[in-house]
Design a protein around this motif. Structure first.
Motif, mmCIF file in Angstrom:
data_model
loop_
_atom_site.group_PDB
_atom_site.id
_atom_site.type_symbol
_atom_site.label_atom_id
_atom_site.label_comp_id
_atom_site.label_asym_id
_atom_site.label_seq_id
_atom_site.Cartn_x
_atom_site.Cartn_y
_atom_site.Cartn_z
ATOM 1 N N ALA A 38 0.865 -1.181 0.000
ATOM 2 C CA ALA A 38 0.000 0.000 0.000
ATOM 3 C C ALA A 38 0.902 1.232 0.000
ATOM 4 C CB ALA A 38 -0.924 0.010 1.207
ATOM 5 N N PRO A 39 0.390 2.376 -0.473
ATOM 6 C CA PRO A 39 1.208 3.590 -0.478
ATOM 7 C C PRO A 39 1.630 3.995 0.934
ATOM 8 C CG PRO A 39 -0.730 3.846 -1.884
ATOM 9 C CD PRO A 39 -0.928 2.579 -1.111
ATOM 10 N N MET A 40 2.888 4.409 1.085
ATOM 11 C CA MET A 40 3.411 4.859 2.371
ATOM 12 C C MET A 40 3.598 6.373 2.306
ATOM 13 S SD MET A 40 6.691 3.405 4.461
ATOM 14 C CE MET A 40 7.295 4.105 5.998
ATOM 15 N N PRO A 41 3.007 7.107 3.236
ATOM 16 C CA PRO A 41 3.160 8.572 3.207
ATOM 17 C C PRO A 41 4.624 8.982 3.195
ATOM 18 C CG PRO A 41 1.510 7.917 4.815
ATOM 19 C CD PRO A 41 2.174 6.658 4.361
ATOM 20 N N ALA A 42 4.959 9.959 2.361
ATOM 21 C CA ALA A 42 6.348 10.398 2.230
ATOM 22 C C ALA A 42 6.909 10.895 3.560
ATOM 23 C CB ALA A 42 6.442 11.491 1.161
ATOM 24 N N VAL A 64 12.999 1.685 1.253
ATOM 25 C CA VAL A 64 12.780 1.704 -0.191
ATOM 26 C C VAL A 64 11.368 1.205 -0.470
ATOM 27 C CG1 VAL A 64 15.173 1.533 -0.899
ATOM 28 C CG2 VAL A 64 13.946 -0.538 -0.346
ATOM 29 N N GLU A 65 10.558 2.100 -1.024
ATOM 30 C CA GLU A 65 9.176 1.741 -1.316
ATOM 31 C C GLU A 65 9.083 1.127 -2.702
ATOM 32 O OE1 GLU A 65 4.681 3.637 -0.907
ATOM 33 O OE2 GLU A 65 6.411 4.969 -1.040
ATOM 34 N N GLY A 66 8.260 0.072 -2.809
ATOM 35 C CA GLY A 66 8.107 -0.606 -4.081
ATOM 36 C C GLY A 66 6.653 -0.839 -4.426
ATOM 37 N N TYR A 67 6.450 -1.449 -5.574
ATOM 38 C CA TYR A 67 5.097 -1.693 -6.078
ATOM 39 C C TYR A 67 5.088 -3.001 -6.854
ATOM 40 C CZ TYR A 67 1.208 -1.407 -9.417
ATOM 41 O OH TYR A 67 0.101 -1.686 -10.186
ATOM 42 N N GLY A 68 4.014 -3.746 -6.683
ATOM 43 C CA GLY A 68 3.871 -4.972 -7.446
ATOM 44 C C GLY A 68 2.579 -5.674 -7.122
ATOM 45 N N LEU A 69 2.361 -6.780 -7.777
ATOM 46 C CA LEU A 69 1.168 -7.584 -7.607
ATOM 47 C C LEU A 69 1.574 -9.049 -7.547
ATOM 48 C CD1 LEU A 69 0.626 -5.235 -9.971
ATOM 49 C CD2 LEU A 69 -1.682 -6.145 -9.817
ATOM 50 N N GLY A 109 20.979 4.671 -5.922
ATOM 51 C CA GLY A 109 20.590 5.903 -6.596
ATOM 52 C C GLY A 109 19.632 6.716 -5.763
ATOM 53 N N PRO A 110 19.083 7.775 -6.326
ATOM 54 C CA PRO A 110 18.137 8.628 -5.586
ATOM 55 C C PRO A 110 16.873 7.864 -5.205
ATOM 56 C CG PRO A 110 18.915 9.708 -7.594
ATOM 57 C CD PRO A 110 19.338 8.279 -7.680
ATOM 58 N N ARG A 111 16.430 8.042 -3.975
ATOM 59 C CA ARG A 111 15.146 7.519 -3.534
ATOM 60 C C ARG A 111 14.172 8.683 -3.500
ATOM 61 N NH1 ARG A 111 18.404 5.701 0.436
ATOM 62 N NH2 ARG A 111 17.242 6.790 2.073
ATOM 63 N N LYS A 112 13.019 8.480 -4.110
ATOM 64 C CA LYS A 112 12.025 9.547 -4.191
ATOM 65 C C LYS A 112 10.792 9.166 -3.386
ATOM 66 C CE LYS A 112 13.304 11.310 -8.784
ATOM 67 N NZ LYS A 112 12.786 11.749 -10.110
ATOM 68 N N PRO A 113 10.699 9.636 -2.129
ATOM 69 C CA PRO A 113 9.490 9.361 -1.339
ATOM 70 C C PRO A 113 8.252 9.853 -2.081
ATOM 71 C CG PRO A 113 11.212 10.258 0.056
ATOM 72 C CD PRO A 113 11.697 10.397 -1.366
ATOM 73 N N GLY A 114 7.202 9.061 -2.021
ATOM 74 C CA GLY A 114 5.989 9.387 -2.763
ATOM 75 C C GLY A 114 5.911 8.652 -4.081
ATOM 76 N N THR A 115 7.041 8.089 -4.508
ATOM 77 C CA THR A 115 7.040 7.232 -5.691
ATOM 78 C C THR A 115 7.303 5.797 -5.245
ATOM 79 O OG1 THR A 115 9.414 7.162 -6.251
ATOM 80 C CG2 THR A 115 8.167 9.132 -6.907
ATOM 81 N N VAL A 116 7.066 4.863 -6.152
ATOM 82 C CA VAL A 116 7.358 3.468 -5.846
ATOM 83 C C VAL A 116 8.561 2.983 -6.628
ATOM 84 C CG1 VAL A 116 5.046 2.855 -5.099
ATOM 85 C CG2 VAL A 116 5.592 2.782 -7.533
ATOM 86 N N GLY A 117 9.391 3.926 -7.093
ATOM 87 C CA GLY A 117 10.677 3.568 -7.657
ATOM 88 C C GLY A 117 10.684 3.289 -9.137
ATOM 89 N N ILE A 118 11.759 2.627 -9.552
ATOM 90 C CA ILE A 118 12.014 2.334 -10.958
ATOM 91 C C ILE A 118 11.804 0.846 -11.223
ATOM 92 C CG2 ILE A 118 13.633 4.238 -11.247
ATOM 93 C CD1 ILE A 118 15.917 2.267 -10.797
ATOM 94 N N ALA A 119 11.698 0.496 -12.500
ATOM 95 C CA ALA A 119 11.476 -0.904 -12.864
ATOM 96 C C ALA A 119 12.643 -1.766 -12.414
ATOM 97 C CB ALA A 119 11.282 -1.017 -14.369
ATOM 98 N N LEU A 120 12.326 -2.930 -11.883
ATOM 99 C CA LEU A 120 13.349 -3.881 -11.466
ATOM 100 C C LEU A 120 14.031 -4.488 -12.684
ATOM 101 C CD1 LEU A 120 11.464 -5.637 -8.546
ATOM 102 C CD2 LEU A 120 13.668 -4.484 -8.355
ATOM 103 N N ARG A 131 4.735 6.661 -10.005
ATOM 104 C CA ARG A 131 3.902 7.166 -8.919
ATOM 105 C C ARG A 131 2.480 6.635 -9.120
ATOM 106 N NH1 ARG A 131 4.585 11.544 -5.608
ATOM 107 N NH2 ARG A 131 6.328 12.227 -6.921
ATOM 108 N N ILE A 132 1.954 5.948 -8.104
ATOM 109 C CA ILE A 132 0.588 5.445 -8.165
ATOM 110 C C ILE A 132 -0.333 6.554 -7.680
ATOM 111 C CG2 ILE A 132 -1.017 3.689 -7.348
ATOM 112 C CD1 ILE A 132 1.163 2.599 -9.164
ATOM 113 N N VAL A 133 -1.278 6.930 -8.517
ATOM 114 C CA VAL A 133 -2.132 8.067 -8.171
ATOM 115 C C VAL A 133 -3.587 7.682 -7.925
ATOM 116 C CG1 VAL A 133 -0.674 9.717 -9.381
ATOM 117 C CG2 VAL A 133 -2.534 8.595 -10.614
ATOM 118 N N ASP A 134 -3.977 6.494 -8.313
ATOM 119 C CA ASP A 134 -5.371 6.102 -8.133
ATOM 120 C C ASP A 134 -5.496 4.613 -8.401
ATOM 121 O OD1 ASP A 134 -8.042 6.241 -7.663
ATOM 122 O OD2 ASP A 134 -8.494 7.709 -9.225
#
Length: 503
Positions: A281-285, A300-305, A319-330, A395-398
Motif C-alpha cells: 500500500a502507499p506509504m506517506p512520504a 525503499v518503497e516498491g510496487y507490485g502484484l 541511486g536517488p530515492r524519491k518518497p511518494g514514488t514506488v521507484g524504478i522498474a526492477l 507514482r501510483i495516483v489512483d
C-alpha cells in the motif's frame, strides 16, 4: 551479486547449500535453528512423505499455518517432487479455506488439527506439522532421492505457487506462478539489492503472500543468505528480534512502519540493517522520512502484484530515492502507462500501469476469461493508475479497481457485499473504503433493510463473522432507508464514500 541458477534449480536450493556449507546458517524461528544440512534433511524427509501419500508431479500441496519454518520446508519439499504449493491464510474461515483447497485441487494439506479436519471434509491427505522437523520420526532418504527413485525435479514451466488474491467477482482467484516466474523475480531482487551470503532476512510478513515467500525467503536463500521467521509482527518484540538475529533487511507494510515509529520509546540498535522494504500500500512520504531519520535505515518503497510475482518497481539503494514514488522498474522488467485504448503515454501523463517481463504470471487458475482481460499483447494490465516521471520513477495516483487495502491486506467490497446479501433482512448492500490513520483504509458497509424488517449493527457484524475472516469484517455498518442510485438504478458508491469520513 548476480546468480546464474536455472529455473529448475529452485528445487535444488537446499541441497546446493548443503553441499557448499553444511553447517552454515539457513532457517531460524524462535528458539529453533536449522543449518543447511538440517534443512536439506528436513526437505528430503517431507518430500519422501509426500511421495508415499501419492503426491505426484503437477499435483498441488497446500499448507495452512501461521508463520513458521515448516512452511518454508513444505515449499521446497513440494518443489523437489515437481508439485506446486498453495499457502492458505489460517485466519480464513473454514468455508473460505475449503474454497481455496477445492479450487486449487490440493491433494494434501500440511498443518495442525484444524487442517486435519478440513482435509477430512474433502477426503484428502494430511501431514501433521509436528512431524516435519521431528528428526526421529523417519530416516532421511539418500541425497538426491527425496522419494521414489523416479521423483523428478521441477522444470521451469512447472507450476510452483498458486497464490490466492481477491477478485472483483467476490471469490479469490488463484494466481499461477511457475518456476521460471519465481526464478526471474528472485534473481531480479538479488540483483537490485545486491544480496549475498552475508544477508539475513527478517520475515515479519505472512507466508501466505508472495511477498513473504519470494522476497523474504527464496531471494535471500538463493543468494546464500539466511532467513529468520518471526511468528507474527509485534512492535513490542520487533526490535528485540533485530538486535538478537542481526538481520540485514526486512520487508513490511506501511501500517507496521507507522506502529514502530509511534510505539518505540527506547533506543534500538539498527546497525545490522542495510535497508527496509515497504510495499502492499502507499506509504506517506513524511512517514518514510521520519522513520529513516529516527532509525537510520533506508526505506525503499516498491510496487507490485501477485500476478507479477510480487514486485515490479522499487526505489534504488544506490541511486536517488524519491518518497511518494514506488521507484524504478526492477531488472528484467518493463513498466509503462497506457491510455484506455492501449497507447503508451508520455512522461507525466496518467494512465493504467502495465508490466512486462518473465515474472508475469501464467494466468488465473481455471479462469481463462479473466486471464485474457489482464494479459493482453504481452503486458499485464494492473488496473492501477499511475504516472512515470522523466527519471523513470512510477507514482501510483489512483486505483481503477475498488480494492481496499487494510494494513496490507487486500479486501474487495464485492465479497463482503455478497455475504451481506445472504442475510434474509438485507435488501441492498454496498461497501466502500474509509481512510484510517493506522491501517490506511478500512471497509465500511451500507445496507438497506427489506420492507417491514429491521437490522442492527451487531446483527450484521455477527452475520459477517460467520463467513468472513476478521480483517474483512467492516469497521462500521450503516443502515439506511435506501441506498443512492443513478438513473438506471445502479448504486452510486461515491455518495456513500462521502458518508464514511475519517474518524
Amino acid at each position: 551479486m548476480t546468480t546464474t541458477a536455472t529455473a529448475d534449480s529452485l528445487a535444488r536450493i537446499p541441497f546446493l547449500r548443503e553441499e557448499r556449507d553444511p553447517g552454515g546458517r539457513c532457517l531460524s524461528e524462535g528458539g529453533r535453528s536449522l543449518d543447511n544440512a538440517a534443512f536439506a534433511a528436513a526437505v528430503r524427509r517431507l518430500a519422501g512423505r509426500l511421495a508415499e501419500l501419492g503426491v505426484a508431479p503437477g499435483d498441488n500441496v497446500a499448507v495452512m499455518l501461521p508463520n513458521c519454518a515448516e512452511i518454508v520446508t513444505t515449499m521446497f519439499a513440494a518443489w523437489y517432487g515437481g508439485s506446486a504449493l498453495t499457502p492458505v491464510n489460517p485466519a480464513l474461515t473454514d468455508d473460505e479455506a475449503l474454497y481455496q483447497l477445492e479450487d486449487s485441487s490440493s491433494v494434501v494439506v500440511v498443518g495442525d488439527e484444524r487442517a486435519r479436519a478440513l482435509a477430512a471434509t474433502l477426503d484428502i491427505a494430511w501431514v501433521d506439522v509436528r512431524s516435519i522437523h521431528a528428526t526421529s520420526e523417519r530416516p532421511v532418504p539418500p541425497v538426491g532421492q527425496p522419494g521414489p527413485d523416479d521423483a523428478p525435479v521441477a522444470q521451469p514451466d512447472d507450476f510452483a505457487l498458486v497464490i490466492y488474491t481477491s477478485g472483483t467477482t467476490g471469490r479469490p482467484k488463484g494466481v499461477l506462478l511457475d518456476h521460471a516466474n519465481i526464478t526471474a523475480m528472485s534473481s531480479s531482487l538479488v540483483d537490485h539489492f545486491q544480496l549475498t551470503a552475508a544477508d539475513t532476512s527478517l520475515l515479519v510478513l505472512p507466508l501466505f503472500h508472495a511477498n513473504g515467500l519470494i522476497a523474504g525467503v527464496v531471494s535471500v536463500l538463493r543468494a546464500g543468505g539466511d532467513v529468520v521467521v518471526a511468528p507474527r509482527f509485534s512492535p513490542s518484540t520487533f526490535w528485540e528480534l533485530v538486535e538478537e538475529h542481526r538481520p540485514t533487511y526486512f520487508s513490511a507494510v506501511p501500517t507496521m512502519y507507522a506502529v514502530l515509529e509511534d510505539r518505540t520509546g527506547h533506543p534500538v540498535d539498527t546497525s545490522s540493517l542495510r535497508f527496509a522494504i515497504c510495499g502492499a500500500a502507499p506509504m506517506p512520504a513524511d512517514l518514510i522520512t521520519r522513520f529513516e531519520d529516527r532509525f537510520g535505515i533506508p526505506v525503499v518503497e516498491g510496487y507490485g502484484l501477485s500476478e507479477g510475482s510480487v514486485a515490479s518497481t522499487i526505489n534504488p539503494l544506490a541511486g536517488p530515492r524519491k518518497p511518494g514514488t514506488v521507484g524504478i522498474a526492477l531488472p528484467g522488467q518493463e513498466v509503462a502507462v497506457v491510455s484506455a485504448t492501449g497507447e503508451h503515454l508520455s512522461t507525466g501523463l496518467r494512465g493504467e500501469v502495465v508490466i512486462r517481463g518473465a515474472n508475469v504470471m501464467r494466468g488465473y487458475l481455471g479462469r481463462p476469461e479473466e486471464t485474457t482481460k489482464v494479459l493482453r499483447d504481452g503486458w499485464l494490465h494492473t488496473g492501477d493508475v499511475g504516472t512515470i516521471d522523466e527519471d523513470g520513477y512510477l507514482r501510483i495516483v489512483d486505483r481503477i479497481k475498488e480494492l481496499i487495502i487494510r494494513g496490507g491486506e487486500n479486501i474487495y467490497p464485492k465479497e463482503i457485499e455478497e455475504c451481506l446479501y445472504t442475510h434474509p433482512s438485507v435488501l441492498e448492500a454496498a461497501v466502500v473504503g474509509r481512510p484510517d490513520p493506522v491501517l490506511g483504509e478500512v471497509p465500511v458497509a451500507f445496507v438497506a433493510a427489506r420492507p417491514g424488517l429491521t437490522l442492527s449493527e451487531d446483527e450484521l457484524r455477527g452475520h459477517c463473522a460467520v463467513s468472513l475472516a476478521p480483517f474483512k469484517i467492516p469497521a462500521a455498518f450503516h443502515v439506511l432507508a435506501e441506498l443512492p442510485k443513478n438513473a438506471v438504478g445502479k448504486l452510486v458508491k461515491a455518495q456513500l464514500s462521502e458518508r464514511a469520513p475519517l474518524r
